[in-house]
Structure formats: structure tokens, C-alpha cells
Design a protein around this motif. Sequence first.
Motif, mmCIF file in Angstrom:
data_model
loop_
_atom_site.group_PDB
_atom_site.id
_atom_site.type_symbol
_atom_site.label_atom_id
_atom_site.label_comp_id
_atom_site.label_asym_id
_atom_site.label_seq_id
_atom_site.Cartn_x
_atom_site.Cartn_y
_atom_site.Cartn_z
ATOM 1 N N GLY A 17 46.895 -13.813 38.027
ATOM 2 C CA GLY A 17 45.767 -13.895 38.093
ATOM 3 C C GLY A 17 44.074 -13.795 37.660
ATOM 4 O O GLY A 17 44.539 -12.686 38.853
ATOM 5 N N HIS A 18 43.553 -13.849 37.087
ATOM 6 C CA HIS A 18 42.075 -13.413 37.279
ATOM 7 C C HIS A 18 41.080 -14.550 38.252
ATOM 8 O O HIS A 18 41.119 -15.598 37.320
ATOM 9 C CB HIS A 18 41.959 -12.846 36.334
ATOM 10 C CG HIS A 18 42.714 -11.619 36.057
ATOM 11 N ND1 HIS A 18 43.751 -11.679 35.437
ATOM 12 C CD2 HIS A 18 42.189 -10.060 35.825
ATOM 13 C CE1 HIS A 18 44.539 -10.595 34.867
ATOM 14 N NE2 HIS A 18 43.440 -9.688 36.005
ATOM 15 N N TRP A 19 40.070 -14.285 38.513
ATOM 16 C CA TRP A 19 39.091 -15.259 38.664
ATOM 17 C C TRP A 19 38.059 -15.110 39.012
ATOM 18 O O TRP A 19 37.510 -13.682 39.679
ATOM 19 C CB TRP A 19 39.716 -16.626 39.506
ATOM 20 C CG TRP A 19 39.977 -15.444 40.532
ATOM 21 C CD1 TRP A 19 41.453 -15.723 41.169
ATOM 22 C CD2 TRP A 19 39.620 -15.263 42.219
ATOM 23 N NE1 TRP A 19 41.434 -15.072 42.520
ATOM 24 C CE2 TRP A 19 40.115 -14.933 43.561
ATOM 25 C CE3 TRP A 19 38.312 -15.623 42.504
ATOM 26 C CZ2 TRP A 19 40.114 -14.760 44.253
ATOM 27 C CZ3 TRP A 19 37.553 -15.105 43.675
ATOM 28 C CH2 TRP A 19 39.395 -14.901 44.873
ATOM 29 N N PRO A 65 35.482 -5.352 35.417
ATOM 30 C CA PRO A 65 34.886 -5.635 36.012
ATOM 31 C C PRO A 65 35.608 -5.881 37.459
ATOM 32 O O PRO A 65 36.230 -5.790 38.178
ATOM 33 C CB PRO A 65 35.438 -7.072 34.738
ATOM 34 C CG PRO A 65 36.561 -6.635 34.507
ATOM 35 C CD PRO A 65 37.051 -5.225 33.531
ATOM 36 N N VAL A 66 33.899 -6.075 37.988
ATOM 37 C CA VAL A 66 34.617 -6.743 39.265
ATOM 38 C C VAL A 66 34.680 -8.581 39.354
ATOM 39 O O VAL A 66 33.798 -9.524 39.345
ATOM 40 C CB VAL A 66 32.855 -6.029 40.245
ATOM 41 C CG1 VAL A 66 32.951 -6.816 41.589
ATOM 42 C CG2 VAL A 66 32.751 -4.738 39.682
ATOM 43 N N ARG A 67 35.961 -8.749 39.964
ATOM 44 C CA ARG A 67 36.072 -10.231 39.942
ATOM 45 C C ARG A 67 37.122 -10.622 41.089
ATOM 46 O O ARG A 67 37.656 -8.808 41.790
ATOM 47 C CB ARG A 67 36.734 -10.243 38.685
ATOM 48 C CG ARG A 67 38.154 -9.326 37.626
ATOM 49 C CD ARG A 67 38.458 -10.362 36.489
ATOM 50 N NE ARG A 67 39.051 -9.214 35.848
ATOM 51 C CZ ARG A 67 39.447 -8.944 34.527
ATOM 52 N NH1 ARG A 67 39.550 -10.009 34.073
ATOM 53 N NH2 ARG A 67 40.523 -8.200 34.411
ATOM 54 N N GLY A 68 38.086 -11.110 40.893
ATOM 55 C CA GLY A 68 38.945 -11.361 41.673
ATOM 56 C C GLY A 68 40.316 -11.475 41.199
ATOM 57 O O GLY A 68 40.823 -11.800 40.014
ATOM 58 N N PHE A 69 41.350 -11.627 42.134
ATOM 59 C CA PHE A 69 42.955 -11.664 41.682
ATOM 60 C C PHE A 69 43.729 -12.165 42.214
ATOM 61 O O PHE A 69 43.532 -12.424 43.310
ATOM 62 C CB PHE A 69 43.471 -9.693 41.246
ATOM 63 C CG PHE A 69 42.430 -8.829 40.908
ATOM 64 C CD1 PHE A 69 43.026 -9.131 39.748
ATOM 65 C CD2 PHE A 69 41.369 -8.337 41.502
ATOM 66 C CE1 PHE A 69 41.751 -7.469 38.402
ATOM 67 C CE2 PHE A 69 40.722 -7.430 40.707
ATOM 68 C CZ PHE A 69 40.762 -6.851 39.554
ATOM 69 N N ILE A 77 51.151 -15.739 48.342
ATOM 70 C CA ILE A 77 50.715 -14.398 47.937
ATOM 71 C C ILE A 77 49.554 -14.217 48.456
ATOM 72 O O ILE A 77 49.035 -14.328 49.268
ATOM 73 C CB ILE A 77 50.353 -15.553 46.378
ATOM 74 C CG1 ILE A 77 48.830 -16.493 46.967
ATOM 75 C CG2 ILE A 77 51.211 -16.646 46.149
ATOM 76 C CD1 ILE A 77 48.207 -17.500 45.580
ATOM 77 N N VAL A 78 48.593 -13.538 47.453
ATOM 78 C CA VAL A 78 48.060 -12.921 47.866
ATOM 79 C C VAL A 78 46.162 -12.723 46.853
ATOM 80 O O VAL A 78 46.647 -12.239 46.197
ATOM 81 C CB VAL A 78 47.795 -11.060 48.840
ATOM 82 C CG1 VAL A 78 46.035 -10.533 49.045
ATOM 83 C CG2 VAL A 78 48.756 -11.000 49.246
ATOM 84 N N PHE A 79 45.081 -13.546 47.776
ATOM 85 C CA PHE A 79 44.142 -12.869 46.437
ATOM 86 C C PHE A 79 43.334 -12.045 47.056
ATOM 87 O O PHE A 79 43.245 -11.469 48.393
ATOM 88 C CB PHE A 79 43.170 -14.145 47.209
ATOM 89 C CG PHE A 79 43.835 -15.182 46.513
ATOM 90 C CD1 PHE A 79 44.113 -16.245 44.897
ATOM 91 C CD2 PHE A 79 44.072 -16.685 47.425
ATOM 92 C CE1 PHE A 79 44.525 -17.240 45.059
ATOM 93 C CE2 PHE A 79 44.236 -17.306 46.887
ATOM 94 C CZ PHE A 79 44.557 -18.005 45.781
ATOM 95 N N ALA A 80 43.345 -11.249 46.405
ATOM 96 C CA ALA A 80 42.088 -10.078 46.239
ATOM 97 C C ALA A 80 40.575 -9.827 45.301
ATOM 98 O O ALA A 80 40.449 -10.201 44.293
ATOM 99 C CB ALA A 80 42.808 -8.638 46.367
ATOM 100 N N VAL A 81 39.886 -9.407 46.383
ATOM 101 C CA VAL A 81 38.234 -8.658 45.302
ATOM 102 C C VAL A 81 38.455 -7.732 45.364
ATOM 103 O O VAL A 81 38.768 -6.157 46.446
ATOM 104 C CB VAL A 81 37.448 -8.886 45.489
ATOM 105 C CG1 VAL A 81 37.271 -10.578 45.193
ATOM 106 C CG2 VAL A 81 37.113 -9.223 47.597
ATOM 107 N N ASN A 82 37.968 -7.115 43.701
ATOM 108 C CA ASN A 82 37.534 -5.053 43.257
ATOM 109 C C ASN A 82 36.027 -5.343 44.488
ATOM 110 O O ASN A 82 35.074 -6.272 43.967
ATOM 111 C CB ASN A 82 38.292 -5.053 42.727
ATOM 112 C CG ASN A 82 37.634 -5.240 40.909
ATOM 113 O OD1 ASN A 82 36.629 -6.254 41.420
ATOM 114 N ND2 ASN A 82 37.481 -5.141 39.913
ATOM 115 N N GLY A 83 35.689 -4.048 43.652
ATOM 116 C CA GLY A 83 34.785 -3.545 43.615
ATOM 117 C C GLY A 83 33.966 -2.347 42.299
ATOM 118 O O GLY A 83 34.729 -2.594 41.616
#
Length: 398
Positions: free
Chosen positions: A358-360, A343-347, A331-337
Motif C-alpha cells: 500500500g501507498h499513502w 514521490p515522497v510518501r508513506g508505504f 506489518i510495517v509502515f514506512a516513509v521515504n525521504g
Amino acid sequence: MWNIVFQSVVLAVLCLGLASSSSGSGNHLPDAAIKLNERFFDQVRELIKRRMQEKGLEVAHESSLARDESALQSQRSYDNVPIAPASVPTPVLVENWPTEQHSFGQVTAVSVDPMGNPVIFHRADRYWDVNTFNESNIYYLIEYGPIKEKTIYVLDSKTGSIKSGWGSKMFYMPHGMTIDGHGNYWITDVAMHQAFKFKPFESKPLLTIGKRFRPGSSVKHLCKPTSIAVAKTGEFFIADGYCNSRILKFNAAGKLLRTIPQPPEFMSLQVPHAITLLEDLDLLCIADRENMRVVCPKAGLKSSHGEGQPAATIQEPDLGRVFGVSSYGDIVFAVNGPTSMLPVRGFTIDPRSEAIIGHWGEFTNPHSMAVSINGSALYVTEIGTNHQTNRVWKYILA
């Protein structure tokens, strides 16, 4: 099979009838006819036996083919089975980490060394703004020289305190950093338009890609490279980056092997800002920032089969501009800007099902991320205008 038996019996009856007619003795058959009929029935029984055996072999063969095809279909299905969200860890923020305040500049990259220590790459007193480069991507501030402070700090994984540092008077505008399994540091500097491989705490690189302060799009030039991913085979990928929007694949000695995208790939990148490898799936996942997606073409580490085929693409309305990616198994964890009203968060992303699962987290301006070697922790960096907004977050993968 029963057709064969029926035909044989009919043939036997006809033969018996013929024998009876030729004898002219009513219900009694001559000895010769009896022997003929016995031989005939022996031949019929033998024929039926052979046909049954042949039919059995055919059935067994067909059954074997069916099992092979079933296994193949199962394997194909397995390749595309989405990962169950319950089996994927959710990043949980570690409160009050680090335990002491740091005065970092813009923290552009984080990686984890083989000992499990998070390592950050920062810009000290440098900032990238409209006055940093001219229209030809030439760095304006060369006369200021390299950053005098240490730009690389090794942190303690438990407390976040600084254990050691290096990288003073070496870099002009830090951007990407990856530490491979052997402890080598792979670094990009957007001002110098170069990518480097270093042994830790050494000032002379083992390998240099690109021409110093000379941006370009040829095979020997880079232009504001952003990120590097290194395979266990020694092959490595450079995201080249802000100007060229391409990925360059090299062998361990630094020989160019491939450019991504290239025909017949119908994939256009716009600022590949970060890259990560999923070696078991033979995928290279790219934070395609301005296209607001994650794309995962074949890496070609196991074979060239599949290179140039359509990439797995994750692009959903809430994803926004993707700044950082890091692999965790398959899997891949990602963050947007910052992206409009999103919303700015993790995926958490599953490339096989091409879906966000998932979101976090909650951030302001994240820039990079990395998963620890043993997969127990995730680190995210943010960039801002002061030491309170230039920081590192630690998450536990529970």
C-alpha cells in the motif's frame, strides 16, 4: 490384503488335493482329513484376520503421518502467507491537527507514551549541516553547551496542544526517541555519540551506552546512533547509525548480546536510520536508508534459531531512501525521504511476502514515525528550516 487371501485359498486347495489323493476313496474324504482341513481353514482365517489387523494399523499409522505432515505444511504455508491488503488499515490524514501552530525546531523523532499521547523530540535552534562535525565525527560546537530549551514535548492526542515538556540543558543534537511500555524514554544524541534510558522528566539517565563526545566502533563506543527499539522482554536494539552502520542488541541490563550483521549474515547496512520490532514474528525491521530498502533479520527474542539467516528484504523501485519505520502488528509502515525523482510518501509493507502492499500520504522531508499503543493512530514528523516545515502529522488507522 487380497494377495494374502488368494495365496491362502490356493494353499487350502492344494492341501485338499493332497488329502484326497492320499485317501484313495474318490469324492469322500476320511474323518482325519476333514478334521485336518477344518483346522487348516481355521488357521487360514486366523492368519487373514491378523494380516488385516496389521494392515489396518499400518494404514492408520500412515494416515496419522500424512495428517501430521499436512499440518506442518499448513503451518509452513501460514508463516509465508501474505497479509491481505483489505485487512490492513490505510492511514487517513487528520485535517487541521494540531489545532494550533507550534514553533518547534527540527522534529527528529516521535513516539507515543502508554497513555496514548504523542511525544516529540526536537532540536530547537540547532541544525545539522556541513559545519556540525569534523572528518573524525567529532562535534564542532561542544563549547555552545547543551540546548537550553525543552527538547521533549508531550502533546494531546486529540488537539495536538502541548501538555508538558522537559529535556532542557540535556542534549546537543537530538535524533531518535522511543518510549517503551513502562513509559521509559530511550533517546539517541548524535553529537554526544550516546544512547540513554530515562524515566520521564528526570535529568539523570538510568542507563547510558557509549562514551560522551567520543565516537568509535568498539563494543563500548557508538558513532552517531540513530534509533532504539525495545522489546517486552527488556532487551533493546540500538541502530549505530551513521558511521558504523550496525545494530547492537543488549539485554535489559545493558550487556551486549549480538552485533548485526555478523557472520554468517551476508547483509551490509548503509545508515540504518530507524528500527522497529515485530515481536510476534521475531523480526527487527531496519530502515536501511542509503541501500534504499527495509531489511528484517531475526531479532532472536524467542530463540537464537534463525539468527544469521538471510533477512526478509523489501526493495522496490519506488521505495527510495527509507527514513522511518514503525510496526503495526505483523506489518510495517514506512516513509521515504527525497530521492531523485521519486514521490515522497508513506508505504505499507508486509515482511512475510517481502512486498509493498500500500501507498499513502504526501510529504516533503519526513524523518520519523510512530504508531500509537492501541494501534488507532500513526504520527509522522518532518524536518525543515522553519516552524512551518518542522511539524507533526497525525493519521487515523481506519
